[in-house]
Design a protein around this motif. Structure first.
Motif, PDB file in Angstrom:
ATOM      1  N   ALA A 115      59.299  14.746  86.998  1.00 34.53           N
ATOM      2  CA  ALA A 115      60.392  14.450  87.934  1.00 34.53           C
ATOM      3  C   ALA A 115      61.375  15.611  88.017  1.00 34.53           C
ATOM      4  N   ARG A 116      61.614  16.285  86.916  1.00 37.44           N
ATOM      5  CA  ARG A 116      62.527  17.430  86.919  1.00 37.44           C
ATOM      6  C   ARG A 116      61.942  18.596  87.713  1.00 37.44           C
ATOM      7  N   TYR A 117      60.652  18.849  87.566  1.00 35.56           N
ATOM      8  CA  TYR A 117      59.999  19.919  88.331  1.00 35.56           C
ATOM      9  C   TYR A 117      60.010  19.593  89.824  1.00 35.56           C
ATOM     10  N   VAL A 118      59.704  18.353  90.153  1.00 34.24           N
ATOM     11  CA  VAL A 118      59.691  17.934  91.560  1.00 34.24           C
ATOM     12  C   VAL A 118      61.081  18.082  92.176  1.00 34.24           C
ATOM     13  N   ALA A 119      62.105  17.696  91.432  1.00 41.82           N
ATOM     14  CA  ALA A 119      63.480  17.813  91.925  1.00 41.82           C
ATOM     15  C   ALA A 119      63.858  19.272  92.163  1.00 41.82           C
ATOM     16  N   ALA A 120      63.398  20.165  91.293  1.00 43.95           N
ATOM     17  CA  ALA A 120      63.695  21.589  91.455  1.00 43.95           C
ATOM     18  C   ALA A 120      63.037  22.144  92.713  1.00 43.95           C
ATOM     19  N   VAL A 121      61.806  21.695  92.993  1.00 45.47           N
ATOM     20  CA  VAL A 121      61.105  22.135  94.212  1.00 45.47           C
ATOM     21  C   VAL A 121      61.820  21.612  95.452  1.00 45.47           C
ATOM     22  N   GLU A 122      62.192  20.350  95.438  1.00 46.72           N
ATOM     23  CA  GLU A 122      62.866  19.762  96.598  1.00 46.72           C
ATOM     24  C   GLU A 122      64.199  20.457  96.880  1.00 46.72           C
ATOM     25  N   ALA A 123      64.914  20.791  95.812  1.00 50.84           N
ATOM     26  CA  ALA A 123      66.193  21.482  95.996  1.00 50.84           C
ATOM     27  C   ALA A 123      65.989  22.876  96.592  1.00 50.84           C
ATOM     28  N   ALA A 124      64.945  23.580  96.136  1.00 51.81           N
ATOM     29  CA  ALA A 124      64.686  24.924  96.641  1.00 51.81           C
ATOM     30  C   ALA A 124      64.282  24.900  98.108  1.00 51.81           C
ATOM     31  N   VAL A 125      63.423  23.944  98.480  1.00 53.55           N
ATOM     32  CA  VAL A 125      62.987  23.853  99.880  1.00 53.55           C
ATOM     33  C   VAL A 125      64.162  23.460 100.774  1.00 53.55           C
ATOM     34  N   GLU A 127      67.224  24.169 100.301  1.00 49.95           N
ATOM     35  CA  GLU A 127      68.087  25.346 100.426  1.00 49.95           C
ATOM     36  C   GLU A 127      67.533  26.308 101.468  1.00 49.95           C
ATOM     37  N   VAL A 128      66.226  26.480 101.500  1.00 46.33           N
ATOM     38  CA  VAL A 128      65.613  27.337 102.523  1.00 46.33           C
ATOM     39  C   VAL A 128      65.901  26.777 103.910  1.00 46.33           C
ATOM     40  N   GLU A 129      65.802  25.458 104.056  1.00 44.40           N
ATOM     41  CA  GLU A 129      66.097  24.813 105.346  1.00 44.40           C
ATOM     42  C   GLU A 129      67.553  25.045 105.744  1.00 44.40           C
ATOM     43  N   ARG A 130      68.455  24.890 104.800  1.00 43.42           N
ATOM     44  CA  ARG A 130      69.880  25.103 105.096  1.00 43.42           C
ATOM     45  C   ARG A 130      70.147  26.550 105.491  1.00 43.42           C
ATOM     46  N   ALA A 131      69.553  27.477 104.735  1.00 44.70           N
ATOM     47  CA  ALA A 131      69.783  28.896 104.987  1.00 44.70           C
ATOM     48  C   ALA A 131      69.272  29.316 106.359  1.00 44.70           C
ATOM     49  N   LYS A 133      69.053  27.160 108.884  1.00 47.79           N
ATOM     50  CA  LYS A 133      69.610  26.190 109.837  1.00 47.79           C
ATOM     51  C   LYS A 133      68.521  25.311 110.465  1.00 47.79           C
ATOM     52  N   LEU A 134      67.613  24.850 109.603  1.00 47.41           N
ATOM     53  CA  LEU A 134      66.530  23.968 110.038  1.00 47.41           C
ATOM     54  C   LEU A 134      66.874  22.529 109.687  1.00 47.41           C
ATOM     55  N   PRO A 135      66.453  21.566 110.500  1.00 47.03           N
ATOM     56  CA  PRO A 135      66.684  20.159 110.153  1.00 47.03           C
ATOM     57  C   PRO A 135      65.981  19.810 108.838  1.00 47.03           C
ATOM     58  N   ALA A 136      66.591  18.936 108.072  1.00 45.21           N
ATOM     59  CA  ALA A 136      65.987  18.502 106.803  1.00 45.21           C
ATOM     60  C   ALA A 136      64.609  17.920 107.072  1.00 45.21           C
ATOM     61  N   GLY A 137      63.645  18.315 106.255  1.00 43.01           N
ATOM     62  CA  GLY A 137      62.284  17.813 106.420  1.00 43.01           C
ATOM     63  C   GLY A 137      61.413  18.684 107.294  1.00 43.01           C
ATOM     64  N   THR A 138      61.968  19.785 107.832  1.00 50.98           N
ATOM     65  CA  THR A 138      61.187  20.682 108.686  1.00 50.98           C
ATOM     66  C   THR A 138      60.064  21.356 107.899  1.00 50.98           C
ATOM     67  N   ILE A 139      60.391  21.779 106.682  1.00 46.67           N
ATOM     68  CA  ILE A 139      59.411  22.466 105.839  1.00 46.67           C
ATOM     69  C   ILE A 139      58.691  21.443 104.977  1.00 46.67           C
ATOM     70  N   THR A 140      57.359  21.529 104.994  1.00 48.79           N
ATOM     71  CA  THR A 140      56.568  20.628 104.157  1.00 48.79           C
ATOM     72  C   THR A 140      56.858  20.911 102.688  1.00 48.79           C
TER      73      THR A 140
END
Length: 299
Positions: A115-125, A127-131, A133-140
């Motif tokens: 769960a900790r590894y999964v959370a780290a991946v979700e946070a990184a993805v 952040e890429v979306e925010r950087a 300016k993509l809607p949340a969920g755009t990146i698989t």
């Protein structure tokens, strides 16, 4: 899905190991008619995994033992969370205690770590979306997967625990897929044999339902592997810069897996390179068991 038959086989082996000729202490110190009620409690924060182990473990010890579960696999735990209550004959309850605890603590430790590894991946993805300016969920979201680095005899439990933590399973065993790693490639290409040709010959013998994954450890191996028809390319122990280059080179022609020495601190940056899968042996080979306790209520 964890089948009772698989759990029962592990439990019976565990009990045979722990009490091969009976439980000398309980058989001598505890009256045969004694009854008891015990509560399985979490002593730290984490994620539960092991419902079926709790149910089956005590049922195998004695069908008269009654188990009531208070939380489900995948649920969060906090210190003091009551996981289950077990009531019935005291002797078999005490005999099964350690076998059940050992398994559930390990499975919950794996689920918690995953769960900790999964959370780290979700946070990184995210952040890429925010950087960008993509809607949340755009990146698989990149999948976090386990490996075959499991405890012999416990693979079915440990791989199930990974899914309870939000991760995914890689192949269960050697029978499930063609996976050409460095040692396979060394044999296949001995004497200068063509890797693409060898892979195409191999493909002709494969079941049509199977996939082929190939491990590479250098960028210059990728084109040969793609020419051979790999379904998945594993980029093993690549630097972050080379992961980015590898993803660009493959360009959707195969799924991309990153592997090798990936930690909780680095998995986010690996996910941000655009790989499809990250396999982490540490999910099963380097976890700490979650602290759970089974205490009998004193009248």
């Amino acid at each position: 899905m964890l089948h009772r038959s698989a759990v029962e086989a592990v439990i019976r082996a565990g009990l045979a190991e722990d009490a091969p000729w009976g439980d000398l202490t309980s058989d001598l110190a505890i009256p045969a008619v004694a009854q008891a009620t015990a509560t399985l409690t979490s002593r730290e924060s984490g994620v539960l995994c092991g419902e079926e182990v709790i149910r089956t473990g005590f049922a195998v010890a004695d069908p008269a033992l009654q188990v009531t579960l208070h939380v489900a696999d995948g649920d969060p735990l906090e210190p003091g969370t009551a996981v289950a209550t077990v009531s019935g004959p005291a002797r078999p309850l005490l005999t099964a205690e350690r076998t059940v605890l050992n398994l559930v603590q390990r499975m919950s430790g794996i689920a918690t770590t995953t769960a900790r590894y999964v959370a780290a991946v979700e946070a990184a993805v995210a952040e890429v979306e925010r950087a960008n300016k993509l809607p949340a969920g755009t990146i698989t979201r990149t999948r976090v997967c386990d490996t075959r680095k499991t405890t012999p005899g416990l693979r079915v439990l440990e791989k199930y625990a990974v899914t309870c933590g939000g991760g995914h399973n890689h192949r269960f065993g050697l029978s499930d897929a063609v996976m050409l790693k460095d040692n396979h490639l060394a044999v296949l290409t001995a004497g200068g044999a063509s890797l693409p040709r060898a892979m195409r010959e191999l493909r002709r013998s494969m079941p049509h339902t199977a996939c082929m994954e190939v491990e590479v450890d250098r960028l210059d191996q990728i084109e040969d592997v793609l020419a051979g028809g790999a379904d998945v390319v594993m980029l093993d122990n690549f630097s972050r810069a080379d992961l980015i280059s590898g993803v660009a080179m493959i360009d959707g022609r195969a799924a991309v897996e990153a592997s090798g020495g990936i930690t909780l601190e680095t998995i986010g940056s690996v996910a941000a390179t655009g790989v499809d899968v990250i396999s982490v042996g540490a999910l099963t080979h380097s976890v700490r068991s979650l602290d759970l306790g089974l205490d009998i209520a004193v009248a």
